[in-house]
Write an enzyme that holds these catalytic residues in place. Structure first.
Site, short mmCIF file in Angstrom:
data_model
loop_
_atom_site.label_atom_id
_atom_site.label_comp_id
_atom_site.label_asym_id
_atom_site.label_seq_id
_atom_site.Cartn_x
_atom_site.Cartn_y
_atom_site.Cartn_z
CD GLU A 120 -2.90 1.20 2.33
OE1 GLU A 120 -2.70 0.48 3.32
OE2 GLU A 120 -3.84 1.99 2.25
CB ALA A 261 0.61 -2.25 11.60
CG ASN A 264 -0.10 -6.79 3.98
OD1 ASN A 264 -0.20 -5.88 3.17
ND2 ASN A 264 0.86 -6.82 4.90
CD GLU A 297 -2.96 -2.06 10.66
OE1 GLU A 297 -3.47 -2.25 9.55
OE2 GLU A 297 -2.56 -0.94 11.04
CD GLU A 319 -6.41 3.35 6.64
OE1 GLU A 319 -6.56 3.23 7.88
OE2 GLU A 319 -5.82 2.49 5.95
#
Ligand code: TRP
Ligand code: ZN
Length: 870
Positions: A120, A261, A264, A297, A319
């Site tokens: 990203e 962090a 994924n 995350e 976000e």
């Protein structure tokens, strides 16, 4: 610059010309020459038989279409254009990359001895040529090959489906991710680790294997991360009705990482600073930070991964929402009030400052040169405040109805902010047309309120005016839909019912116009208003409170946040008055009223406030926060006034501070929230006691007797800030003990960077040759250099310009090594317009020096040009 980089505009969005349904990746890992084979199933979506792929820093080895060599292509900088393609085809591309030379930490790179990736926002294009955009979702299969002795663990997204041995001591593992995803969620890790294993049983009864990979020898620092992960999984089921969707969840901690962090799919990669902690190495606030980031995350699995973003302008869709979710998680597990205060401080401090700077942008930006520059406080933190406003307007039940509909409509797709608003509207039958402006308008609204009491009619009216000052990116501003939470208090502390025109009113007013008056009936005495309760909108509030009213609210307001907020307004009034005196050179006239000090004495001795909240009251606004109150900042005046206030509290409240400090001595260490709060209050007292005659002795004693890192660092910070005699010996002792451990040394580097001593910059330069320091490591750089630029106002802004020149020199070095880190570091220089002409000229000289570099990265180019245009 040889040529100016191209900006991208939100309005230019176009759907991809092709989709990629499946991608098969093979990595043959070698330090300096890794071969990547990517086989994609491609389908044309328009009538154009041409495909343009993104690629960056790649050596192209071969191209095949449907198994045959393909030569009908052109390679340009950043792109590979393939011509005359069939409608549906299999594309095989082989590229070579050099992980060891990758100092930008984007794409595939080496961190310590391990291979890892960061894709990203646009890092996948440094791995292979691809449609590197979030609205192309494919099923990934990844085969990783590497030397077995050095890299026993070969990881990627999804489930491990096969493995085997190769010649020359190499081996391979194959992974398959059943969930289609954009390339930015791809991850690969190869290395040797210790693994902490646990499992989670989802509420529908599925077993999920949990694995946390850390550097060898660090297993005893991974337990808090594991606890936080399990708490996150439980919480998302309970509060949001969301369950995990794979059989395995892995977290890898790496030392070299540009951000906090990365979410994924099934394989989070973390900055080790947000994983590793035990009571000897980490402070309480680091424990809380780990809990929040692990949660963040994990929560992305639904808000980010299952529903991703159509394009990067929509970043706040995932976000802002995920920050809101992690804030709620921390608030449900710990103190809601203290969490709210900490979050609000970030908005009022650094976010308001960003929104007043040349980088001002709406939470959904319109124009971007370098996407990495838009992982900002505005997109994340203001974005979260926007989500919180839906919650305030619709309530928990209405908000959850909206979330449910959002997932029903968009699961498995790439969505937009507009899709989210519509889900909230449709699920609740409301019209959020005006509310949408929060997505398109930048800057901080100023809400100024006046009140009027009519004793004869027994009515009380509040006139609420809103105005958003122009920002560099946007001159015209419109009125916003502002949820404005209020309460009206009678002198005895009781709350008036809000009645208007015979009807009962909700305590959250809908402010939608530039000027609006609300009249309340049956108000039997002039009330004291509590305004913008819980910080119900990200705005600046102006209301002319008397000291007595603020002191009243500090005691009688019905919730902790309003009580704290009143204390901050009381401090702000007197800090401003004294800064004005200091600016006039009337230093000896600086004084603090007894009633203000007494109000804080009351808080300190309060028995109905939790210790963590008292600590918040007793923490003065930072130099940065106070600077944010001014158009033109007088660095030295603010520093003098804050120092004077600290010394005033220390001497006037010495007995109470000392009593609380000694009462809260703990016999045993534990990391539950109550114990954390007590340590926080105790250590807050110590920061003041450091300025009393016994300060040096007390601080030294705490350092010597400390059994945990929280108390150790508190002692060192007290010694540093108050410049105590013991400072040097404590710093030397700590460095002796921890110099082998960069992560633990970061706290020491922060103290060196923020050292208020006159010779701090000279010391800092010496510190750069400390064995634990390296400019190659983003954590070390941010700790030492970042703290000097952001937390050492007097030295950084020294009139000689030495601080600015130092910053310029570091930025030139980082520009070529790691542009992302450089671009975060430069932020304080962008705010040059806030300083006097002399300082502005010195800063401008550094920015112009950067602009003249012939290899200036897009990241710095975008910010430097904006600052120089401003
Ligand atoms: N998506 C990540 C998060 O907020 C952010 C992130 C991690 C990131 N590493 C990055 C963004 C590198 C840009 C570049 O959780
Ligand atoms: Zn995130």
């Amino acid at each position: 610059m040889t040529h100016a980089p191209q900006a991208k505009y939100r309005k230019d969005y176009q759907a991809p010309t092709h989709t990629i349904t499946d991608i098969d990746l093979v990595f043959d890992l070698h330090d300096t020459a890794t071969l990547v084979t990517a086989i994609s199933a491609v389908q044309q979506q328009t009538d154009l038989n041409q495909l343009v792929l993104d690629g960056d820093n790649l050596t192209l080895k071969s191209v095949r279409v449907d198994g045959a060599d393909w030569s009908d292509y052109q390679q340009t900088e950043g792109q590979l254009q393939l011509n005359n393609l069939p409608e549906t085809f299999e594309l095989e591309i082989v590229t070579e990359i050099n992980p060891e030379a990758n100092s930008a930490l984007e794409g595939l790179y080496k961190s310590g001895g391990a291979f890892c990736t960061q894709c990203e926002a646009e890092g996948f294009r440094r791995i292979t040529y691809y449609l590197d955009r979030p609205d192309v979702l494919a099923k990934f299969t990844t085969k990783v090959m590497a030397e077995k002795s050095l890299y026993p663990f070969l990881l990627s997204n999804g489930n491990r489906v096969d493995e085997g041995e190769l010649e020359n001591g190499r081996h391979w593992v194959k992974w398959q991710d059943p969930h289609p995803k954009p390339a930015y969620l791809f991850a690969l890790v190869a290395g040797d680790f210790d693994v902490l294993r646990d499992k989670f049983i989802t509420r529908s009864g599925r077993d999920v294997a949990l694995e946390i990979f850390v550097d060898k020898g660090n297993l005893d620092r991974a337990t808090h991360a594991m606890t936080s992960l399990i708490n996150s999984m439980k919480w998302d089921e309970q509060r949001f009705d969301l369950e995990y969707d794979l059989d395995i969840y892995m977290i890898v901690a790496v030392d070299f990482f540009n951000m906090g962090a990365m979410e994924n799919k099934g394989l989070n990669i973390f900055n080790s600073k947000f994983v590793l902690a035990n009571d000897q190495t980490a402070t309480d606030s680091e424990y809380l930070g780990i809990e929040a980031v692990i949660g963040h995350e994990y929560f992305h699995n639904w808000t980010g991964n299952r529903v991703t973003c159509q394009d990067w302008f929509q970043l706040s869709l995932k976000e802002g929402l995920t920050v809101f979710r992690d804030q709620e998680f921390s608030s449900d597990l710990g103190s809601r009030t203290v969490n709210r205060i900490n979050n609000v401080k970030i908005i009022r401090g650094p976010q308001f400052a960003e929104d007043a700077s040349p980088m001002s942008h709406p939470i959904r930006p319109e124009k971007v040169i370098e996407m990495n520059n838009f992982y900002t406080l505005t997109v994340y933190e203001k974005g979260s405040e926007v989500i919180r406003m839906y919650h305030t307007l619709l309530g928990e039940a209405g908000f959850q109805k909206g979330m449910k509909l959002y997932f029903e409509h968009h699961d498995g797709t790439a969505a937009t902010c507009e899709d989210f608003v519509r889900a909230m509207e449709d699920a609740n039958g409301v019209d959020l047309t005006q509310f949408r402006r929060w997505y398109s308008q930048s800057g901080t609204p100023v809400v100024s309120v006046t009140s009027d009491y009519d004793a004869i009619k027994q009515t009380y009216s509040l006139t609420i005016n809103q105005m958003t000052p122009a920002t560099q990116d946007q001159k015209e501003k419109l009125p916003l839909h502002i949820p404005f939470d209020i309460e009206l208090y009678a002198k005895d502390g009781s709350v008036f019912e809000l009645i208007s025109g015979g009807k009962s009113l909700h305590h959250v007013l809908n402010v939608t116009e530039a000027s609006q008056t609300f009249v309340f009936d049956n108000i039997s005495e002039e009330p004291i208003p509590s305004l913008l309760r819980e910080f119900s909108a990200p705005v600046k509030l102006e209301y002319n409170y008397s000291d007595a009213e603020l002191a009243f609210l500090m005691i009688h307001a019905s919730n902790g946040f309003s009580r704290w907020d009143a204390s901050q307004m009381l401090l702000a009034k007197h800090i401003k008055a004294n800064v004005a005196l200091s600016e006039k050179g009337e230093l000896s006239a600086i004084s603090w009223p007894t009633h203000m000090v007494d109000a804080f004495r009351g808080v300190l001795l309060s028995e109905n406030l939790e210790p963590a909240l008292i600590a918040q009251f007793m923490t003065l606004p930072s130099h940065n926060e106070v600077s944010g109150w001014y158009q033109r900042v007088d660095v030295d005046a603010i520093a003098q006034v804050l120092q004077s206030l600290t010394v005033c509290f220390a001497s006037e409240l010495a007995d109470e501070l000392s009593a609380v400090y000694h009462n809260l001595k703990q016999t045993e260490y534990s990391i539950d929230h109550a114990a954390i709060g007590e340590r926080d209050l105790r250590n807050t007292c110590l920061q003041y006691l450091a300025y009393t005659p016994d300060g040096n002795q007390l601080v030294e004693l705490q350092y010597t007797n400390s059994t945990n890192m929280t108390d150790t660092i508190a002692a060192m910070k007290a010694a540093n800030d108050a410049q105590l005699e013991c400072r040097a010996s404590l710093m030397a002792d700590y460095s002796e003990k921890w110099q082998h451990d960069g992560l633990v040394m970061d706290k020491w580097f922060v103290l060196q960077g923020s050292n208020p001593a006159k010779n701090a910059l000279e010391n800092l330069k010496v510190t750069m040759s400390h064995p634990a320091f390296s400019l190659k490591n983003p954590n070390r750089t941010r700790s030492l250099i970042g703290s000097f630029l952001n937390m050492n106002p007097v030295n950084f802004h020294d009139r000689s310009g030495a601080g600015y020149r130092f910053a310029g020199q570091i930025l030139r070095e980082l520009n070529s090594r790691n542009p992302q880190v450089a671009s975060r570091l430069i932020d304080p220089l962008l705010k040059m317009a806030k300083y006097d002409d002399e300082r502005q000229n010195l800063i401008r000289r550094e920015l112009e020096g950067l602009k003249a570099l012939d290899n200036l990265a897009n990241d710095l180019f975008e910010k430097v040009t904006k600052a120089l245009e401003g």
